[in-house]
Design a protein around this motif. Structure first.
Motif, short mmCIF file in Angstrom:
data_model
loop_
_atom_site.label_atom_id
_atom_site.label_comp_id
_atom_site.label_asym_id
_atom_site.label_seq_id
_atom_site.Cartn_x
_atom_site.Cartn_y
_atom_site.Cartn_z
N THR A 80 0.84 -1.20 0.00
CA THR A 80 0.00 0.00 0.00
C THR A 80 0.87 1.25 0.00
O THR A 80 1.96 1.27 0.58
CB THR A 80 -0.93 0.04 1.22
OG1 THR A 80 -0.15 0.06 2.42
CG2 THR A 80 -1.85 -1.17 1.24
N VAL A 116 -2.41 -1.80 -10.19
CA VAL A 116 -2.47 -0.65 -9.29
C VAL A 116 -3.92 -0.20 -9.19
O VAL A 116 -4.57 0.02 -10.21
CB VAL A 116 -1.60 0.53 -9.79
CG1 VAL A 116 -1.64 1.68 -8.79
CG2 VAL A 116 -0.17 0.08 -10.03
N PHE A 148 -3.28 3.86 -2.44
CA PHE A 148 -2.95 3.05 -3.62
C PHE A 148 -2.64 1.63 -3.15
O PHE A 148 -1.95 1.45 -2.14
CB PHE A 148 -1.73 3.61 -4.35
CG PHE A 148 -1.96 4.94 -5.01
CD1 PHE A 148 -2.49 5.00 -6.28
CD2 PHE A 148 -1.65 6.12 -4.36
CE1 PHE A 148 -2.71 6.22 -6.91
CE2 PHE A 148 -1.86 7.35 -4.96
CZ PHE A 148 -2.39 7.41 -6.24
N SER A 180 6.43 1.06 -7.21
CA SER A 180 6.41 0.81 -8.65
C SER A 180 7.81 0.50 -9.17
O SER A 180 8.01 -0.44 -9.95
CB SER A 180 5.83 2.01 -9.40
OG SER A 180 4.50 2.26 -9.02
N LEU A 220 -0.94 -1.76 -4.68
CA LEU A 220 -0.17 -2.30 -5.79
C LEU A 220 0.09 -3.78 -5.54
O LEU A 220 0.35 -4.20 -4.42
CB LEU A 220 1.17 -1.57 -5.95
CG LEU A 220 1.10 -0.07 -6.22
CD1 LEU A 220 1.08 0.73 -4.93
CD2 LEU A 220 2.30 0.36 -7.09
N LEU A 262 4.25 5.45 -3.71
CA LEU A 262 3.75 4.88 -4.96
C LEU A 262 4.89 4.69 -5.96
O LEU A 262 5.04 3.64 -6.58
CB LEU A 262 2.67 5.78 -5.55
CG LEU A 262 2.12 5.39 -6.92
CD1 LEU A 262 1.40 4.05 -6.86
CD2 LEU A 262 1.19 6.47 -7.45
N GLN A 304 -6.61 2.44 -7.10
CA GLN A 304 -6.84 3.55 -6.16
C GLN A 304 -8.31 3.92 -6.30
O GLN A 304 -8.73 4.50 -7.28
CB GLN A 304 -5.95 4.74 -6.47
CG GLN A 304 -5.85 5.78 -5.36
CD GLN A 304 -6.98 6.79 -5.36
OE1 GLN A 304 -7.29 7.39 -6.38
NE2 GLN A 304 -7.61 6.97 -4.22
#
Length: 200
Positions: free
Chosen positions: A144, A168, A192, A155, A194, A151, A170
């Motif tokens: 998260t 991803v 977010f 990534s 992921l 983020l 959100q």
């Protein structure tokens, strides 16, 4: 597996059923449901929840994986005891709480995971790299991010690890709340989520 407090097979335990401490993060139910969905748990999954906070994910995952094992990693002793109390509240027996700082403490864990959940953390890149090394092929990591810096870091880490099936999410969540004598919708803090899988 069910408990007297939550006698359902459906995940999504209301937030107010959990014991909590001021200032300790609690994953809201709607966010928790998305996290659990991205983890793609099996009945015998071994999940490492790193930065377990209140213990909402370990409790829910413990109920969903009756033949599995959940390892909740938390560095703060008081918060670790909170996780234990919540497991007792919901009669969850397959959660082991480890007091320690990730990634340093991960090499002491005796059971390798097939799923890893990372909820925040100051060393998110190092934690992801360390946890990744213990995953088998097709193992999944879900992490998260509450801000753009996290983020980007997550990534970038997935790219460096050559993760596949990256997603991803959100979403926008609003809850109906009482404000004085009227009802209004209040936004849940966006986050977010992921996820990615290990190819080999």
């Amino acid at each position: 597996m069910t408990s007297k407090l939550w006698p359902y097979v459906t995940p999504g335990i209301p937030d107010d059923l959990f014991d909590n401490l001021p200032g300790i993060p609690l994953s809201p139910r709607e966010i928790r449901l998305q996290l659990l969905s991205q983890l793609r748990l099996k009945s015998d999954s071994v999940l490492w929840d790193i930065g377990a906070g209140t213990g909402t994910i370990p409790v829910e995952a413990g109920l969903l994986c009756p033949q599995g094992k959940i390892v909740a990693v938390e560095r703060d002793e008081e918060v670790a005891n909170l996780i234990r109390r919540n497991c007792e509240r919901f009669e969850v027996k397959n959660v082991e709480v480890i007091e320690g700082s990730a990634p340093e403490c991960l090499h002491d864990l005796k059971t390798a995971p097939d799923r890893v959940c990372i909820e925040g953390g100051r060393a998110i890149s190092e934690i992801m790299q360390a946890a990744w090394s213990y995953l088998p092929a097709s193992g999944r990591v879900v992490a998260t991010a509450a801000n753009l810096e996290s983020l980007y870091t997550i990534s970038q880490s997935f790219a460096q690890l050559r993760a596949v099936n990256i997603e991803v999410v959100q979403s926008s969540v609003n809850r109906l709340e009482m404000r004085g004598f009227s009802q209004a919708f209040a936004a849940v803090d966006p986050i977010f989520i992921l996820s990615g899988e290990k190819l080999d």
